[in-house]
Motif scaffolding. Structure first.
Motif, mmCIF file in Angstrom:
data_model
loop_
_atom_site.group_PDB
_atom_site.id
_atom_site.type_symbol
_atom_site.label_atom_id
_atom_site.label_comp_id
_atom_site.label_asym_id
_atom_site.label_seq_id
_atom_site.Cartn_x
_atom_site.Cartn_y
_atom_site.Cartn_z
ATOM 1 N N LEU A 5 0.830 -1.202 0.000
ATOM 2 C CA LEU A 5 0.000 0.000 0.000
ATOM 3 C C LEU A 5 0.868 1.257 0.000
ATOM 4 O O LEU A 5 0.559 2.238 -0.686
ATOM 5 C CB LEU A 5 -0.942 -0.009 1.214
ATOM 6 N N LEU A 6 1.967 1.229 0.746
ATOM 7 C CA LEU A 6 2.895 2.362 0.736
ATOM 8 C C LEU A 6 3.429 2.606 -0.675
ATOM 9 O O LEU A 6 3.512 3.748 -1.141
ATOM 10 C CB LEU A 6 4.048 2.094 1.707
ATOM 11 N N LEU A 7 3.778 1.532 -1.370
ATOM 12 C CA LEU A 7 4.270 1.657 -2.740
ATOM 13 C C LEU A 7 3.180 2.198 -3.660
ATOM 14 O O LEU A 7 3.464 2.974 -4.580
ATOM 15 C CB LEU A 7 4.756 0.304 -3.250
ATOM 16 N N THR A 8 1.946 1.810 -3.428
ATOM 17 C CA THR A 8 0.843 2.324 -4.244
ATOM 18 C C THR A 8 0.695 3.829 -4.056
ATOM 19 O O THR A 8 0.477 4.570 -5.014
ATOM 20 C CB THR A 8 -0.475 1.616 -3.880
ATOM 21 N N VAL A 9 0.831 4.296 -2.829
ATOM 22 C CA VAL A 9 0.790 5.742 -2.565
ATOM 23 C C VAL A 9 1.937 6.437 -3.290
ATOM 24 O O VAL A 9 1.754 7.485 -3.921
ATOM 25 C CB VAL A 9 0.855 6.033 -1.053
ATOM 26 N N ALA A 10 3.133 5.856 -3.228
ATOM 27 C CA ALA A 10 4.289 6.444 -3.909
ATOM 28 C C ALA A 10 4.079 6.495 -5.420
ATOM 29 O O ALA A 10 4.448 7.462 -6.082
ATOM 30 C CB ALA A 10 5.548 5.645 -3.577
ATOM 31 N N ALA A 11 3.454 5.459 -5.973
ATOM 32 C CA ALA A 11 3.198 5.428 -7.415
ATOM 33 C C ALA A 11 2.139 6.451 -7.818
ATOM 34 O O ALA A 11 2.180 6.991 -8.925
ATOM 35 C CB ALA A 11 2.755 4.025 -7.839
ATOM 36 N N ALA A 12 1.204 6.726 -6.911
ATOM 37 C CA ALA A 12 0.114 7.661 -7.222
ATOM 38 C C ALA A 12 0.517 9.114 -7.015
ATOM 39 O O ALA A 12 -0.142 10.019 -7.538
ATOM 40 C CB ALA A 12 -1.103 7.341 -6.349
ATOM 41 N N ARG A 14 -2.075 8.903 7.259
ATOM 42 C CA ARG A 14 -3.541 8.858 7.156
ATOM 43 C C ARG A 14 -4.035 7.429 6.994
ATOM 44 O O ARG A 14 -5.129 7.082 7.446
ATOM 45 C CB ARG A 14 -4.002 9.678 5.960
ATOM 46 N N LEU A 15 -3.235 6.617 6.313
ATOM 47 C CA LEU A 15 -3.623 5.232 6.057
ATOM 48 C C LEU A 15 -3.142 4.279 7.144
ATOM 49 O O LEU A 15 -3.341 3.065 7.038
ATOM 50 C CB LEU A 15 -3.050 4.792 4.701
ATOM 51 N N GLY A 16 -2.484 4.824 8.167
ATOM 52 C CA GLY A 16 -2.016 3.989 9.263
ATOM 53 C C GLY A 16 -0.766 3.198 8.951
ATOM 54 O O GLY A 16 -0.480 2.174 9.583
ATOM 55 N N ALA A 76 -0.734 -3.225 -10.272
ATOM 56 C CA ALA A 76 -0.918 -4.409 -9.430
ATOM 57 C C ALA A 76 -1.888 -4.145 -8.288
ATOM 58 O O ALA A 76 -2.493 -5.073 -7.750
ATOM 59 C CB ALA A 76 0.420 -4.876 -8.879
ATOM 60 N N ALA A 77 -2.040 -2.885 -7.915
ATOM 61 C CA ALA A 77 -2.970 -2.527 -6.836
ATOM 62 C C ALA A 77 -4.415 -2.709 -7.305
ATOM 63 O O ALA A 77 -4.728 -2.559 -8.497
ATOM 64 C CB ALA A 77 -2.743 -1.090 -6.400
ATOM 65 N N ARG A 83 -7.888 3.908 -4.975
ATOM 66 C CA ARG A 83 -8.767 4.974 -4.459
ATOM 67 C C ARG A 83 -8.314 5.415 -3.075
ATOM 68 O O ARG A 83 -8.314 6.609 -2.765
ATOM 69 C CB ARG A 83 -10.216 4.486 -4.413
ATOM 70 N N ARG A 84 -7.928 4.480 -2.229
ATOM 71 C CA ARG A 84 -7.447 4.834 -0.885
ATOM 72 C C ARG A 84 -6.183 5.697 -0.980
ATOM 73 O O ARG A 84 -6.047 6.687 -0.260
ATOM 74 C CB ARG A 84 -7.139 3.574 -0.078
ATOM 75 N N ALA A 85 -5.277 5.317 -1.882
ATOM 76 C CA ALA A 85 -4.032 6.078 -2.043
ATOM 77 C C ALA A 85 -4.308 7.492 -2.528
ATOM 78 O O ALA A 85 -3.810 8.475 -1.952
ATOM 79 C CB ALA A 85 -3.101 5.362 -3.027
ATOM 80 N N HIS A 86 -5.118 7.634 -3.561
ATOM 81 C CA HIS A 86 -5.429 8.965 -4.091
ATOM 82 C C HIS A 86 -6.212 9.785 -3.060
ATOM 83 O O HIS A 86 -6.001 11.001 -2.941
ATOM 84 C CB HIS A 86 -6.230 8.842 -5.393
ATOM 85 N N GLY A 87 -7.109 9.122 -2.332
ATOM 86 C CA GLY A 87 -7.884 9.838 -1.324
ATOM 87 C C GLY A 87 -7.011 10.401 -0.219
ATOM 88 O O GLY A 87 -7.167 11.540 0.207
#
Length: 329
Positions: free
Chosen positions: A256-263, A278-280, A312-313, A319-323
């Protein structure tokens, strides 16, 4: 500085561009080649040779092609402190383009303002734009405007793309070809243990077809025990399969951290960690991430790694990452 196998001509051309920029004879070039051919490595090699230059980076992203001026904003973010030095019409155009004011940006003024902003720096400037095939149209047009007007400036502007965008077609081009068999063998020998059977090595050489990224990722993808079955995949898919295999070994929190970095397009550590909080996601999760480099900017080891992470996400994870990013921006 490390040597790039089979890239002496390309390196010489880019180093010449750098030297010309030092002498106030700025210019631009579009580095063209298939995915995995080494365009990003050439850009990184150039950045390491740019002593005395301020290096600014941007990267096109497939999921941001519909966001006007997003890539231009990414490139200019480090010098936005000089925005107030621009003439009022230029300053206003760029503020509108970057969403800092409301209105409709004037494309000509936005391009002129970007040029003015870049030449405000007190050092020679190297601008590196990777994955330019995915630049949003407004950024591509503005950067082409800049590229055609830096002939008397200390600015070198280098794009890397799989194919030239229409806005960039008139700029000088540098085509990067596949490695020769001897060059490919040299790369593979460097990447694989000496004990590997020669027949296995030859099979990888045949499958990689002179693509450097495939030469590096094929052994990682299949594992030495699985090479006998062959791969028969295009180099980009080989690399993405390797990156996804590495993702599968990580914890859900790290993925999930990587998904945030990609977004997050700019690579801003402040935004990344605020969104992660924010995502814990704990800061300690960064200790086990293999596909990104954490520094003053967050950078993926290759553009295909970022693409692999994002795709891959699941839709819900994206949506969680962008939010989370929207909440902290």
């Amino acid at each position: 500085m490390s040597y790039l196998v089979g890239r002496s001509v390309e390196t010489a051309r880019l180093f010449a561009l750098l030297q010309e920029a030092r002498e106030s004879r700025g210019g631009a070039v579009v580095v063209l080649g298939e995915a995995g051919i080494g365009k990003s490595s050439l850009l990184e090699h150039l950045a390491k040779a740019s002593s005395g230059f301020m290096v600014m980076r941007a990267s096109g992203a497939e999921f941001e092609t519909e966001l006007p001026y997003s890539s231009l904003h990414q490139l200019c973010a480090p010098v936005l402190e000089h925005l107030d030095a621009l003439p009022a019409p230029h300053r206003t155009a760029l503020r509108i383009a970057f969403g800092m004011e409301t209105g409709t940006p004037d494309p000509f003024l936005a391009g002129a303002a970007a040029l003015g902003l870049l030449v405000e720096t007190d050092r020679p400037l190297l601008c590196l734009v990777d994955d330019a095939q995915w630049l949003d149209h407004a950024s591509a047009r503005a950067l082409a405007f800049v590229a055609r007007r830096i002939g008397a400036e200390r600015v070198a502007l280098v794009f890397a793309a799989r194919e030239a965008r229409a806005a960039l077609e008139q700029l000088p081009q540098l085509n990067v070809e596949r490695l020769s068999e001897a060059e490919a063998r040299s790369v593979l020998i460097r990447e694989m243990p000496a004990s590997v059977d020669v027949r296995v090595r030859d099979r990888i050489l045949a499958e990689a077809r002179g693509n450097p990224l495939a030469l590096v990722e094929l052994p990682r993808t299949a594992g030495l025990s699985g090479l006998a079955g062959g791969f028969d995949l295009p180099a980009p898919r080989v690399a993405e399969r390797s990156f996804r295999a590495r993702l599968a070994q990580l914890s859900p929190e790290v993925r999930l951290l990587l998904t945030v970095a990609a977004a997050e397009p700019v690579g801003d550590p402040g935004l990344l960690w605020a969104a992660a909080a924010r995502l814990g996601i704990a800061d300690a999760a960064a200790g086990e991430v293999p596909l990104v480099e954490f520094g003053t900017r967050i950078r993926f080891i290759h553009p295909l790694a970022r693409s692999a992470v994002y795709h891959a996400a699941t839709a819900a994870e994206r949506r969680r990452a962008h939010g989370a990013l929207a909440q902290v921006s």
